[in-house]
Design a protein around this motif. Structure first.
Motif, PDB file in Angstrom:
ATOM      1  N   GLN A 156      -6.537  -3.099  -8.556  1.00 28.68           N
ATOM      2  CA  GLN A 156      -6.018  -2.050  -7.684  1.00 28.68           C
ATOM      3  C   GLN A 156      -7.084  -1.539  -6.723  1.00 28.68           C
ATOM      4  OE1 GLN A 156      -2.979  -0.690  -7.510  1.00 28.68           O
ATOM      5  NE2 GLN A 156      -1.911  -1.397  -9.359  1.00 28.68           N
ATOM      6  N   PRO A 160      -6.711  -3.093   0.743  1.00 22.37           N
ATOM      7  CA  PRO A 160      -5.314  -3.551   0.843  1.00 22.37           C
ATOM      8  C   PRO A 160      -5.152  -4.962   1.404  1.00 22.37           C
ATOM      9  CG  PRO A 160      -5.493  -1.285   1.561  1.00 22.37           C
ATOM     10  CD  PRO A 160      -6.899  -1.761   1.329  1.00 22.37           C
ATOM     11  N   ARG A 163      -6.222  -7.371  -1.304  1.00 20.81           N
ATOM     12  CA  ARG A 163      -5.282  -7.324  -2.433  1.00 20.81           C
ATOM     13  C   ARG A 163      -3.980  -8.041  -2.079  1.00 20.81           C
ATOM     14  NH1 ARG A 163      -1.589  -3.751  -5.283  1.00 20.81           N
ATOM     15  NH2 ARG A 163      -1.902  -4.185  -7.505  1.00 20.81           N
ATOM     16  N   ALA A 164      -3.490  -7.870  -0.845  1.00 19.12           N
ATOM     17  CA  ALA A 164      -2.277  -8.570  -0.414  1.00 19.12           C
ATOM     18  C   ALA A 164      -2.466 -10.074  -0.505  1.00 19.12           C
ATOM     19  CB  ALA A 164      -1.909  -8.161   1.014  1.00 19.12           C
ATOM     20  N   GLY A 220       4.089  -2.287   7.352  1.00 19.57           N
ATOM     21  CA  GLY A 220       3.533  -2.883   6.141  1.00 19.57           C
ATOM     22  C   GLY A 220       4.062  -4.295   5.924  1.00 19.57           C
TER      23      GLY A 220
END
Length: 714
Positions: A156, A160, A163-164, A220
């Motif tokens: 986590q 971002p 992580r994506a 997003g």
């Protein structure tokens, strides 16, 4: 069987690891000092939480150094990472949670345990088997419980974007992907690209709505789809984005340097009374030959010329629709015509006829029927540095008298106009003719425009002049001329006489008047309004392609013999010789030859009527026009002539004078351009004393510039 740690330590030492151990001991000692009594206040204030962002930033800086393949930079950034990780471990040591050595031994134990094929007797065939062992050991030996979802294995704490990317890789391994091929698969890439396009359309749709949440969701999805496309193209998005960030940073820094340098150039230009304008050119599909038309103050007694021009333009986009030819200026319906001009300007700005503005000067080369090359540079003149008044001592000065009564109709055209199209020509006094030819030699890019000109007027080519180096060169050349002008022309007590108005004197004076009017109505506001500047082409007085021509006079409603009688009474040594009453072509050629004889020591004029050709001489000092103009003004004022006009073309003068009764054409002698600046520095010459070439050599309207907002039009 795994080798004991003490054996590994001895092996490491036998390979010369003493220096590394000493280096780490030194770093550890420095950190304990910084965090101990009497240490650094800043370091003492830090906690693991405060160092999180530093750890991330230094990690990315290390990655950047690796991308650069710079050993020196990599060494520096790795050192920063060692510092932060050791500092973080020592903070926990200070809290008696674990020691720095605990952290080091933990990772060492893990490396040995997870590499039995290196430190034990396990055999593997390739990296795939090594990774499978790694995963098995995590569960069987380390007791790590399986995750509820394979995606839970992705931290986590990752940024971002990263992580994506990892989430998608995990999902693909679980079969949640169209393609499981190891290599490039076009169908998967096309599907991913289609998803990006779909997400972009949804995002644009959400952008017109009112829900921020919906827009965030669609953005997003768009970003997630872009990451997916990267994955299918075997590109790590964070690497690609770092590259893009680097490229953007490089461009931005270049822009900053350019802006700083261009800011310096802007200041230098301002000191010269000029600026780099925002040029607007017609779109690529425009027929430039029909777009460009000659200056509106030409052929003022030849309506046929302008009607033929109108026929040649037809329904095409043209500057003919943006100007008011002076042949029509005194006709009825002037206000309606000006409204139509302004409305056409607005239309051209809105319907795609004109392109986007481009901040640039324009280097111009013109070929005419009489000269193969004349050079110039189009720029913006600061009207704060210009005045047409005879006592002006500003950078830009009139060379000829200005008739204030002629300004109001020209002001009506400019006032509120959305566009400016220029025909003004200014002169510099570059006797060696070095600046503009040298500027032309520097231009290597493709032309901004190139076109033949209507009705056999030659051709013109323009190049964008917008690079820092070229603008710097232009500024330097003009600054040199300004320094020379400081000690010339008897003007040491004033600003340098840098620019002399060569053509379009009344147009420039009208622009000045509109600017003064605008200032008076907007006191306290910024002086940076576009109306403060006027487009003008700067040419060199000594350009071999510029031959000065006299501007002839035309009297209407006048009798030749009465005119000659009045002049004879006022001018010394006045003599009259009738060449031939009703003379034909030989008499016309003889009159031209006599008036044009540059060796004559007297002032010479030719008078032309429907039936007569008369040659006149007189002995008044100075230019013939200096003595003649005040007398002609008196003739009109006293009623000896009804009106007077100015004719640039000798052929037109003969044609009009021979065709109309009670019309007297006055042929003036050639104008010697040398010494123009010295003469004009003492005060302007009479209006319309000279012309820069013949009528067809005048500047054609071509470039545009925004002037007043179009929303002010009805």
């Amino acid at each position: 069987m795994i080798a004991p740690l003490d054996l590994l330590s001895r092996q490491a030492q036998s390979k010369g690891m003493e220096n590394e151990s000493a280096a780490f001991q030194r770093l550890y000692g420095i950190i304990t000092k910084l965090r101990g009594p009497g240490g650094c206040p800043w370091d003492l204030e830090q906690t693991p939480l405060t160092l999180r962002s530093d750890l991330i930033e230094e990690t990315y800086e290390c990655v950047e150094a690796i991308d650069e393949k710079s050993p020196e930079h990599i060494r520096e950034e790795l050192g920063d990472l060692f510092l932060l990780t050791t500092m973080l471990a020592y903070m926990h040591e200070q809290e008696h949670l674990f020691s720095v050595s605990d952290a080091l031994n933990t990772v060492s134990d893990k490396l040995i345990r997870r590499h039995p094929h290196v430190f034990g007797d396990v055999k593997v065939q390739d990296s795939g088997e090594a990774l499978a062992n790694w995963a098995r050991i995590k569960v069987e030996l380390e007791g790590r419980a399986p995750k509820d979802s394979i995606l839970d294995e992705v931290s986590q704490g990752l940024p971002p974007l990263d992580r994506a990317y990892k989430l998608q890789k995990k999902a693909a391994k679980a079969g949640f992907d169209r393609s499981s091929k190891a290599g490039f698969d076009r169908s998967s890439v096309e599907d991913a690209a289609a998803k990006v396009r779909e997400s972009l359309e949804k995002t644009m749709g959400a952008a017109t709505g009112t829900s921020v949440e919906a827009l965030e969701e669609e953005l997003g999805e768009l970003l997630f789809s872009a990451v997916n496309l990267c994955r299918h193209l075997k590109i790590e998005p964070s690497v690609a984005l770092r590259r893009a960030n680097g490229a953007f940073t490089k461009r931005f820094k270049s822009m900053e340097r350019r802006r700083s340098s261009m800011g310096n150039i802007k200041e230098r230009f301002a000191g010269l009374g000029i600026a780099v304008p925002e040029i607007i050119m017609p779109c690529a599909k425009t027929d430039l030959e029909r777009w460009a038309v000659i200056a509106c103050d030409q052929f003022t007694q030849d309506e046929d010329y302008w009607e033929r021009m109108r026929q040649a333009v037809g329904g095409a986009a043209s500057t003919l629709n943006l100007v008011f030819p002076e042949v029509y200026l005194n006709r009825d319906g002037r206000e309606q015509r000006i409204r139509e001009i302004h409305q056409t300007m607005k239309t051209y700005l809105e319907d795609g006829t004109l392109g986007e503005p481009r901040r640039s000067c324009v280097y111009v080369e013109r070929a005419t029927p009489y000269n193969p090359l004349r050079r110039g540079v189009l720029l913006a003149i600061d009207l704060e540095q210009y005045d047409w008044k005879p006592d002006s001592r500003l950078l830009v000065r009139a060379t000829e008298g200005t008739v204030a009564e002629r300004l109001p109709p020209r002001m009506e055209i400019r006032r509120g106009a959305p566009l400016e199209v220029p025909h003004i020509l200014l002169l510099i006094d570059d006797e060696g003719d070095t600046l503009l030819p040298a500027l032309g030699e520097r231009i290597k890019a493709a032309p901004l425009y190139r076109t033949p000109l209507m009705r056999g007027a030659g051709s013109v080519t323009g190049w964008a002049l917008d690079s820092e180096a070229d603008l710097d060169f232009l500024a330097g050349g003009l600054e040199d001329l300004a320094r020379r002008a400081n000690s010339r022309y008897g003007c040491e007590d004033s600003r340098p006489f840098l620019f002399a108005v060569g053509d379009g004197n009344h147009s420039l004076a009208a622009a000045k008047a509109v600017w003064e009017e605008y200032k008076a109505n907007h006191q306290g506001e910024s002086l940076e309004h576009p109306a403060r500047w006027a487009l003008a082409e700067v040419e060199n007085l000594y350009d071999p392609g510029i031959v000065f021509e006299p501007i002839h006079r035309l009297l209407f409603g006048a009798e030749l013999h009465r005119v000659l009688s009045i002049l004879k009474a006022a001018l010394p040594g006045f003599t009259v010789r009738v060449l031939e009453a009703g003379g034909g072509e030989p008499a016309k050629e003889e009159l031209s030859r006599l008036v044009g004889d540059g060796t004559a020591r007297k002032n010479r004029l030719g008078f032309i009527t429907e039936t007569e050709l008369v040659f006149v001489e007189f002995t008044a000092p100075g230019l013939a026009v200096n003595s003649l103009q005040p007398l002609l003004d008196s003739l009109v004022k006293d009623g000896a002539a009804e009106d007077m006009d100015y004719i640039h073309d000798e052929e037109a003068l003969f044609r009009i004078s021979r065709r109309n009764s009670r019309t007297v054409g006055i042929l003036l002698p050639p104008f010697n351009k040398k010494g123009l600046f010295e003469t004009a520095a003492r005060g302007p010459l009479p209006r319309k004393s000279f012309s820069m070439g013949k009528a067809v050599e005048k500047r054609f309207y071509l470039e545009c510039r925004s002037l007043f907002p179009i929303d002010r039009l009805p």
